[in-house]
Structures are given as C-alpha cells and as structure tokens.
Motif scaffolding. Structure first.
Motif, mmCIF file in Angstrom:
data_model
loop_
_atom_site.group_PDB
_atom_site.id
_atom_site.type_symbol
_atom_site.label_atom_id
_atom_site.label_comp_id
_atom_site.label_asym_id
_atom_site.label_seq_id
_atom_site.Cartn_x
_atom_site.Cartn_y
_atom_site.Cartn_z
ATOM 1 N N ARG A 88 30.774 40.821 44.946
ATOM 2 C CA ARG A 88 30.883 41.018 46.394
ATOM 3 C C ARG A 88 29.556 41.592 46.877
ATOM 4 N NH1 ARG A 88 36.688 44.213 46.162
ATOM 5 N NH2 ARG A 88 37.841 42.571 45.022
ATOM 6 N N SER B 275 35.494 48.357 40.908
ATOM 7 C CA SER B 275 34.032 48.320 40.856
ATOM 8 C C SER B 275 33.532 49.013 39.599
ATOM 9 C CB SER B 275 33.449 49.016 42.092
ATOM 10 O OG SER B 275 33.758 50.412 42.044
ATOM 11 N N PRO C 76 42.407 47.082 35.958
ATOM 12 C CA PRO C 76 43.671 46.523 36.476
ATOM 13 C C PRO C 76 44.027 45.256 35.707
ATOM 14 C CG PRO C 76 42.095 46.944 38.259
ATOM 15 C CD PRO C 76 41.342 47.083 36.975
ATOM 16 N N PHE D 48 32.783 43.638 40.618
ATOM 17 C CA PHE D 48 34.128 44.191 40.465
ATOM 18 C C PHE D 48 34.796 43.534 39.261
ATOM 19 C CE2 PHE D 48 32.891 45.126 44.701
ATOM 20 C CZ PHE D 48 33.573 46.285 45.071
ATOM 21 N N GLU E 84 37.615 39.745 33.757
ATOM 22 C CA GLU E 84 37.230 38.846 34.847
ATOM 23 C C GLU E 84 36.325 39.598 35.809
ATOM 24 O OE1 GLU E 84 40.806 37.415 36.622
ATOM 25 O OE2 GLU E 84 41.493 36.399 34.796
ATOM 26 N N ARG F 29 38.371 43.262 36.365
ATOM 27 C CA ARG F 29 39.758 43.475 35.965
ATOM 28 C C ARG F 29 39.965 42.827 34.588
ATOM 29 N NH1 ARG F 29 43.315 39.406 39.879
ATOM 30 N NH2 ARG F 29 42.572 37.428 38.976
ATOM 31 N N GLU G 57 34.241 39.631 39.688
ATOM 32 C CA GLU G 57 34.124 39.110 41.052
ATOM 33 C C GLU G 57 32.937 39.806 41.717
ATOM 34 O OE1 GLU G 57 37.678 38.239 43.629
ATOM 35 O OE2 GLU G 57 36.855 39.939 44.744
ATOM 36 N N ASN H 71 48.719 43.704 41.517
ATOM 37 C CA ASN H 71 48.485 44.022 42.928
ATOM 38 C C ASN H 71 47.270 44.906 43.139
ATOM 39 O OD1 ASN H 71 50.788 42.572 43.728
ATOM 40 N ND2 ASN H 71 52.120 44.336 43.294
ATOM 41 N N ALA H 72 46.763 45.520 42.055
ATOM 42 C CA ALA H 72 45.661 46.475 42.196
ATOM 43 C C ALA H 72 44.317 45.791 42.442
ATOM 44 C CB ALA H 72 45.572 47.344 40.945
ATOM 45 N N GLY H 73 44.240 44.506 42.248
ATOM 46 C CA GLY H 73 42.996 43.793 42.476
ATOM 47 C C GLY H 73 41.943 44.126 41.446
ATOM 48 N N PHE H 74 40.668 44.215 41.892
ATOM 49 C CA PHE H 74 39.553 44.470 40.992
ATOM 50 C C PHE H 74 39.067 45.912 41.150
ATOM 51 C CE2 PHE H 74 39.744 39.955 41.286
ATOM 52 C CZ PHE H 74 39.118 39.432 40.146
#
Length: 339
Positions: free
Chosen positions: A62, A23, A13, A67, A58, A69, A60, A18-21
């Motif tokens: 969790r 996995s 993304p 995740f 990038e 993008r 992230e 808007n699609a975020g990240f």
C-alpha cells in the motif's frame, strides 16, 4: 533454524480472516509483546520477505508500506512448523499424500490439509539445483495396485467426522442406515461405536447394541446420517478390534473353520507364494506337473474368491469337499460358455 520465523508467523493474522493484514511495524510491535529481545524492524522486514518467497506469508503493498498475513495453510500446526519445516519433511508429507489411496487415511488426512499446503509451497520455493531435486523426487515414485480397480462408493466426510468424534469421545451414535435390502429405510437406531475397519476399499463401522453381545458391521457409504449423542458409554473391556478382525476373521465372510489347503499351480501362477506365503505353516514342492503348496487356512468366501481368481491355473487337491464344490462350479462355467 532461528525460531524468529515461527514467532513472526504466530503473530500474523490468518489468511481469509477478518483482521486483514498487519504492517511491518505492527508485526514488530506484536513480537515485542511475546519476545524480550526483538531484532530491529529492518531485520523483521527481511525475514517477512523470506517467508513470502517461501509461500508461508502473503504480502500486500500500500504505497510505500508493506502489509502481511499468514499464507493460506500456514495456521495451526502448519503455522508452527512452516518456516522450520525441512525439505526432507516437506517431501515426506508430499509422498504421504500422494500414496494415501485408501479411504480412511484419505479422510483422516483432511485434518492435515494445511500442513500439506505448507509442504507443497516449501518444495515449490526451491532455488538451488540441490533443492529442486526434492521437487523432482516425487515424480520418480509410483504405486500401482495389483487387483482390478473398482470405483468404490465415496463416504460423506461430515458423517466420517461425526463417527470419528464419537469413537474418540466414546459417545453413542444415532444413525440412519440404508442397506441394500432396505434403501428407503427411515428409522434411526442408536449404536455404540467400537471401531472402523477398511476392507478392500470399503469402510465399515463396528457398532455394538445395548443388550446384545455381538457387534454389527455397517458400511459407511450406506449411512444416510450420523449424529453424536450427548450420552456416553463404557467401551467394553471384552472387545478388542484387532481380535475381531484378525482372529475372529469377521471380514473373511462366512468363516467355516480351519482346513488344510493343498493346491497345485501351473504356468507359474503360484510362484509369488514362494515369497508371500498364505499360511504360517506353508510347505511348497516343485513337481513335474507344477508347484504344490500346502498350509492351514480358514475356509471362507474370501478364500474361494482368491482361488477363483486363478482360473484354470490352480487345482484344489484338498480338502475334498472344496475340490468338489469348485469342480461343480467349473462344469457350470464351461456349460455357460458352450451356449
């Protein structure tokens, strides 16, 4: 370099979207759609980590899952080239941006802003000493202009973008132009955009008018608005921008025809002309009184400005009319300073 990196970036993304990240398994699944022989998830994970270190993606975290993008500036052309951009290419882009001092290249370069960001990240990701040399190289080169630096008026990027599109698509332009003589003008006019020219830090739009043979010059910073119309026009075959600029010398201001210019320089003021002649037929002669230079030029206001810049270190010997004109100016200037 393996194309897997570019394929990974292509399925991620966009930053800020808007699609975020996505996995790591999600990235792997998308790769299976576009690639028949996809490596195992662990390999994709390692490549993602590598791209993250290079600033191209990038991450992230969790819990135990990671995740991903695209990194800011890794979309479009940058997304296609990011992971395969060599450090030589990154350095070339960095230097190109650093030395783009004219207004047209600066405005056009906005379209490459994402690519510049990728280049910066590529240089910042240096690990070895050899790689760090690329980052340091940019600090070892500088450009300084010889003339007195003026702060030229800035051009509205949106207006420039509209004009560029109209030029490309050969569509009519509706402009609101406010020259110095009429800064409150509120009457729009329709022109045919024929070209853009930058002269001494100022950018001009060359615009034709239906029913008139000669185009008009409009300074872009004096445009209050510009709207591209739906109506197209046929670009005149008889008009050549290069001819308009270089042969008709429209930007020399008030051209009066060719003359044989003969000058005498003192104190080394004209020595640079030995390497950078002002005319194709230039002749030089060193005498006991100074350097004499002769050549065929166009008599214009721009030529006068150039001659005045040398002050008392140049003497116009020919043509006689120009010599008398500058002599009168010198007398007036002397009188001014005797007050």
């Amino acid at each position: 370099m393996d194309t897997l990196d570019s394929k990974i970036i292509s399925v991620l993304p966009n930053a800020g979207g808007n699609a975020g990240f996505l996995s790591t398994p999600g990235v792997h699944k998308k790769l299976e759609v576009i690639e028949s022989d996809v490596p195992v998830i662990k390999t994709v994970q390692r490549r993602l980590e590598k791209l993250h270190l290079e600033g191209l993606v990038e991450m992230e975290k969790r819990g135990a899952a990671w995740f991903w993008r695209k990194g800011a500036g890794a979309g479009g052309m940058a997304g296609k080239s990011g992971s395969i951009m060599t450090r030589e290419e990154a350095l070339a882009l960095h230097v190109l941006r650093s030395f783009t001092s004219r207004q047209i290249p600066t405005l056009v370069a906005e379209a490459l802003s994402d690519l510049f960001k990728v280049a910066d990240k590529r240089l910042e990701a240096a690990v070895t000493e050899d790689e760090r040399r690329y980052s340091r190289w940019a600090d070892k080169v500088a450009v300084e202009h010889s003339g007195f630096a003026l702060r030229y008026p800035q051009i509205d990027p949106e207006i420039f973008g509209t004009i560029s599109q109209a030029l490309f698509h050969e569509r009519k332009l509706e402009i609101l132009y406010r020259p110095r003589s009429n800064v409150t003008n509120d009457k729009c006019k329709v022109i045919l955009p024929l070209g853009l020219v930058e002269v001494g830090g100022l950018v001009y739009l060359i615009g034709g008018t239906e029913g008139r043979s000669n185009p008009t010059m409009y300074r872009l910073d004096r445009l209050a608005s510009a709207n591209m119309m739906l109506e197209s026009f046929s670009y005149p075959r008889s008009f050549k921008l290069d001819d308009y600029v270089k042969q008709q010398r429209q930007f020399d201001f008030m051209v009066e025809g060719e003359v044989t210019l003969k000058l005498r320089f003192v104190n080394g003021a004209g020595d640079h002309l030995l390497e950078t002649p002002f005319a194709a037929d230039q002749e030089t002669r060193q005498t006991s009184t100074g350097l004499e230079v002769q050549g065929t030029v166009l008599l214009s206001q721009r030529l006068r400005w150039w001659l005045r810049s040398f002050g008392p270190y140049v003497e116009v010997m020919e043509p006689e009319k120009l010599r008398a004109e500058l002599a009168d100016e010198a007398h007036a200037l002397a009188a001014l300073y005797r007050r």
